[in-house]
Design a protein around this motif. Structure first.
Motif, PDB file in Angstrom:
ATOM      1  N   PHE A  45       8.674   6.755   2.221  1.00  0.00           N
ATOM      2  CA  PHE A  45       8.517   5.216   1.840  1.00  0.00           C
ATOM      3  C   PHE A  45       9.763   4.562   2.641  1.00  0.00           C
ATOM      4  CE2 PHE A  45       9.549   1.906  -0.670  1.00  0.00           C
ATOM      5  CZ  PHE A  45       8.403   1.355  -0.987  1.00  0.00           C
ATOM      6  N   LEU A  46      10.782   5.131   2.537  1.00  0.00           N
ATOM      7  CA  LEU A  46      12.106   4.548   3.268  1.00  0.00           C
ATOM      8  C   LEU A  46      11.831   4.358   4.807  1.00  0.00           C
ATOM      9  CD1 LEU A  46      14.858   2.993   3.044  1.00  0.00           C
ATOM     10  CD2 LEU A  46      15.675   5.449   3.250  1.00  0.00           C
ATOM     11  N   TYR A  47      11.442   5.472   5.629  1.00  0.00           N
ATOM     12  CA  TYR A  47      10.972   5.365   6.853  1.00  0.00           C
ATOM     13  C   TYR A  47       9.989   4.347   7.231  1.00  0.00           C
ATOM     14  CZ  TYR A  47       8.873   6.959  11.270  1.00  0.00           C
ATOM     15  OH  TYR A  47       8.438   6.791  12.497  1.00  0.00           O
ATOM     16  N   GLU A  48       8.873   4.344   6.487  1.00  0.00           N
ATOM     17  CA  GLU A  48       7.746   3.479   6.769  1.00  0.00           C
ATOM     18  C   GLU A  48       8.514   1.975   6.645  1.00  0.00           C
ATOM     19  OE1 GLU A  48       4.707   3.551   7.964  1.00  0.00           O
ATOM     20  OE2 GLU A  48       5.009   5.674   8.406  1.00  0.00           O
ATOM     21  N   PHE A  71       2.922  -1.472   0.383  1.00  0.00           N
ATOM     22  CA  PHE A  71       2.262  -1.078  -0.981  1.00  0.00           C
ATOM     23  C   PHE A  71       0.852  -0.415  -0.885  1.00  0.00           C
ATOM     24  CE2 PHE A  71      -0.747  -2.623  -4.093  1.00  0.00           C
ATOM     25  CZ  PHE A  71      -0.519  -1.939  -5.428  1.00  0.00           C
ATOM     26  N   TRP A  72      -0.160  -1.257   0.266  1.00  0.00           N
ATOM     27  CA  TRP A  72      -1.525  -1.099   0.562  1.00  0.00           C
ATOM     28  C   TRP A  72      -1.438   0.233   1.408  1.00  0.00           C
ATOM     29  CZ3 TRP A  72      -4.785  -2.658  -2.814  1.00  0.00           C
ATOM     30  CH2 TRP A  72      -4.783  -3.617  -3.551  1.00  0.00           C
ATOM     31  N   GLU A  73      -0.386   0.236   2.135  1.00  0.00           N
ATOM     32  CA  GLU A  73      -0.610   1.515   3.077  1.00  0.00           C
ATOM     33  C   GLU A  73      -0.156   2.622   2.032  1.00  0.00           C
ATOM     34  OE1 GLU A  73       1.750   3.078   6.927  1.00  0.00           O
ATOM     35  OE2 GLU A  73       3.123   1.975   5.664  1.00  0.00           O
ATOM     36  N   VAL A  74       0.704   2.724   1.199  1.00  0.00           N
ATOM     37  CA  VAL A  74       0.744   3.757   0.247  1.00  0.00           C
ATOM     38  C   VAL A  74      -0.175   4.110  -0.466  1.00  0.00           C
ATOM     39  CG1 VAL A  74       2.108   4.667  -1.698  1.00  0.00           C
ATOM     40  CG2 VAL A  74       3.243   3.792   0.338  1.00  0.00           C
ATOM     41  N   ILE A  75      -1.045   3.031  -1.068  1.00  0.00           N
ATOM     42  CA  ILE A  75      -2.131   3.216  -1.881  1.00  0.00           C
ATOM     43  C   ILE A  75      -3.404   3.836  -0.842  1.00  0.00           C
ATOM     44  CG2 ILE A  75      -3.910   2.174  -3.088  1.00  0.00           C
ATOM     45  CD1 ILE A  75      -1.473   2.087  -4.576  1.00  0.00           C
ATOM     46  N   PHE A  76      -3.378   3.635   0.368  1.00  0.00           N
ATOM     47  CA  PHE A  76      -4.449   4.184   0.971  1.00  0.00           C
ATOM     48  C   PHE A  76      -4.170   5.531   1.380  1.00  0.00           C
ATOM     49  CE2 PHE A  76      -6.033  -0.555   1.788  1.00  0.00           C
ATOM     50  CZ  PHE A  76      -7.139  -0.347   1.228  1.00  0.00           C
ATOM     51  N   MET A  77      -2.963   5.753   1.700  1.00  0.00           N
ATOM     52  CA  MET A  77      -2.392   7.062   1.931  1.00  0.00           C
ATOM     53  C   MET A  77      -2.966   8.269   0.694  1.00  0.00           C
ATOM     54  SD  MET A  77       0.861   7.291   4.318  1.00  0.00           S
ATOM     55  CE  MET A  77       1.674   6.134   3.406  1.00  0.00           C
ATOM     56  N   ALA A 135       0.461  -2.267  16.748  1.00  0.00           N
ATOM     57  CA  ALA A 135      -0.296  -3.448  17.083  1.00  0.00           C
ATOM     58  C   ALA A 135      -1.051  -3.897  15.877  1.00  0.00           C
ATOM     59  CB  ALA A 135      -1.214  -3.567  18.378  1.00  0.00           C
ATOM     60  N   ILE A 136      -1.546  -2.994  15.121  1.00  0.00           N
ATOM     61  CA  ILE A 136      -2.496  -3.448  14.033  1.00  0.00           C
ATOM     62  C   ILE A 136      -1.514  -3.689  12.955  1.00  0.00           C
ATOM     63  CG2 ILE A 136      -3.903  -2.185  12.266  1.00  0.00           C
ATOM     64  CD1 ILE A 136      -5.469  -0.699  14.545  1.00  0.00           C
ATOM     65  N   ILE A 137      -0.483  -3.098  12.812  1.00  0.00           N
ATOM     66  CA  ILE A 137       0.632  -3.350  11.809  1.00  0.00           C
ATOM     67  C   ILE A 137       1.217  -4.697  11.941  1.00  0.00           C
ATOM     68  CG2 ILE A 137       2.946  -2.810  10.704  1.00  0.00           C
ATOM     69  CD1 ILE A 137       2.053   0.017  11.213  1.00  0.00           C
ATOM     70  N   LYS A 138       1.258  -5.120  13.280  1.00  0.00           N
ATOM     71  CA  LYS A 138       1.723  -6.492  13.642  1.00  0.00           C
ATOM     72  C   LYS A 138       0.812  -7.518  13.260  1.00  0.00           C
ATOM     73  CE  LYS A 138       4.991  -9.024  15.760  1.00  0.00           C
ATOM     74  NZ  LYS A 138       6.478  -9.372  15.272  1.00  0.00           N
ATOM     75  N   LEU A 139      -0.568  -7.346  13.349  1.00  0.00           N
ATOM     76  CA  LEU A 139      -1.608  -8.238  13.040  1.00  0.00           C
ATOM     77  C   LEU A 139      -1.472  -8.292  11.733  1.00  0.00           C
ATOM     78  CD1 LEU A 139      -4.303  -7.286  15.718  1.00  0.00           C
ATOM     79  CD2 LEU A 139      -3.175  -9.513  15.560  1.00  0.00           C
ATOM     80  N   CYS A 140      -1.407  -7.403  10.933  1.00  0.00           N
ATOM     81  CA  CYS A 140      -1.600  -7.552   9.339  1.00  0.00           C
ATOM     82  C   CYS A 140      -0.296  -7.983   8.833  1.00  0.00           C
ATOM     83  CB  CYS A 140      -1.723  -5.887   8.761  1.00  0.00           C
ATOM     84  SG  CYS A 140      -3.299  -4.835   8.989  1.00  0.00           S
ATOM     85  N   LEU A 141       0.566  -7.879   9.306  1.00  0.00           N
ATOM     86  CA  LEU A 141       1.995  -8.605   8.754  1.00  0.00           C
ATOM     87  C   LEU A 141       1.852 -10.247   9.198  1.00  0.00           C
ATOM     88  CD1 LEU A 141       4.732  -6.024  10.104  1.00  0.00           C
ATOM     89  CD2 LEU A 141       4.147  -6.537   7.788  1.00  0.00           C
ATOM     90  N   SER A 142       1.020 -10.578   9.947  1.00  0.00           N
ATOM     91  CA  SER A 142       0.711 -11.982  10.169  1.00  0.00           C
ATOM     92  C   SER A 142      -0.121 -12.583   8.611  1.00  0.00           C
ATOM     93  CB  SER A 142      -0.051 -12.314  11.218  1.00  0.00           C
ATOM     94  OG  SER A 142      -1.368 -12.088  11.386  1.00  0.00           O
ATOM     95  N   GLU A 143      -0.828 -11.724   7.994  1.00  0.00           N
ATOM     96  CA  GLU A 143      -1.307 -12.080   6.764  1.00  0.00           C
ATOM     97  C   GLU A 143      -0.790 -11.704   5.668  1.00  0.00           C
ATOM     98  OE1 GLU A 143      -4.193 -13.891   6.913  1.00  0.00           O
ATOM     99  OE2 GLU A 143      -3.980 -13.786   9.097  1.00  0.00           O
ATOM    100  N   SER A 198       5.920  -7.477   4.446  1.00  0.00           N
ATOM    101  CA  SER A 198       6.125  -6.112   4.719  1.00  0.00           C
ATOM    102  C   SER A 198       6.052  -5.436   3.629  1.00  0.00           C
ATOM    103  CB  SER A 198       7.520  -5.918   5.202  1.00  0.00           C
ATOM    104  OG  SER A 198       7.865  -6.895   6.502  1.00  0.00           O
ATOM    105  N   VAL A 199       6.496  -5.898   2.548  1.00  0.00           N
ATOM    106  CA  VAL A 199       6.367  -5.066   1.204  1.00  0.00           C
ATOM    107  C   VAL A 199       4.964  -4.896   0.666  1.00  0.00           C
ATOM    108  CG1 VAL A 199       7.006  -4.796  -1.299  1.00  0.00           C
ATOM    109  CG2 VAL A 199       8.477  -5.930   0.605  1.00  0.00           C
ATOM    110  N   GLN A 200       4.310  -6.138   0.828  1.00  0.00           N
ATOM    111  CA  GLN A 200       2.667  -6.098   0.418  1.00  0.00           C
ATOM    112  C   GLN A 200       2.134  -4.974   1.580  1.00  0.00           C
ATOM    113  OE1 GLN A 200       1.957 -10.071   1.083  1.00  0.00           O
ATOM    114  NE2 GLN A 200       1.324 -10.451  -1.028  1.00  0.00           N
TER     115      GLN A 200
END
Length: 108
Positions: A81-84, A38-44, A22-30, A33-35
């Motif tokens: 990365f591919l899975y995510e 990118f931020w997910e990998v940076i924060f990980m 649900a959180i990912i879906k909310l983020c994707l409205s802003e 997917s690639v962006q």
């Protein structure tokens, strides 16, 4: 006391896992997917760095040579990365609930 703290950790993990789609879906409205990926990998990566720092294991990063780091990068890109990326695309195209359910089905 240890049982109580492990139960708390388990409950927090369940809460984070159950709300992730649900959180990912909310983020994707802003953002795209690639962006988001990118931020997910940076924060990980930052999170892993902080864990290594607090565990005083940061020196382990220097114990690998460049070839091993490149191999880790390739395998991480191929697997995680591919899975995510595919999971985030599924959430973007379908509802969060559908993508989350499909994520944990094992097809024979």
């Amino acid at each position: 006391m240890a049982d109580r703290s492990s139960l708390a950790y388990a409950l927090v993990a369940i809460l984070l896992w159950s709300t992730s789609a649900a959180i990912i879906k909310l983020c994707l409205s802003e953002m795209s997917s690639v962006q988001f990926l990118f931020w997910e990998v940076i924060f990980m990566a930052i999170g892993l760095f902080i864990v290594l720092l607090f565990q005083k294991k940061l020196h382990l990063l220097r114990s690998y040579n460049l070839r091993q780091h490149l191999r880790f990068l390739f395998l991480g890109a191929l697997g995680i990365f591919l899975y995510e990326f595919l999971f985030i695309l599924a959430i973007d195209k379908a509802s969060a609930a559908q993508a989350n359910i499909l994520n944990y089905l094992n097809f024979p």
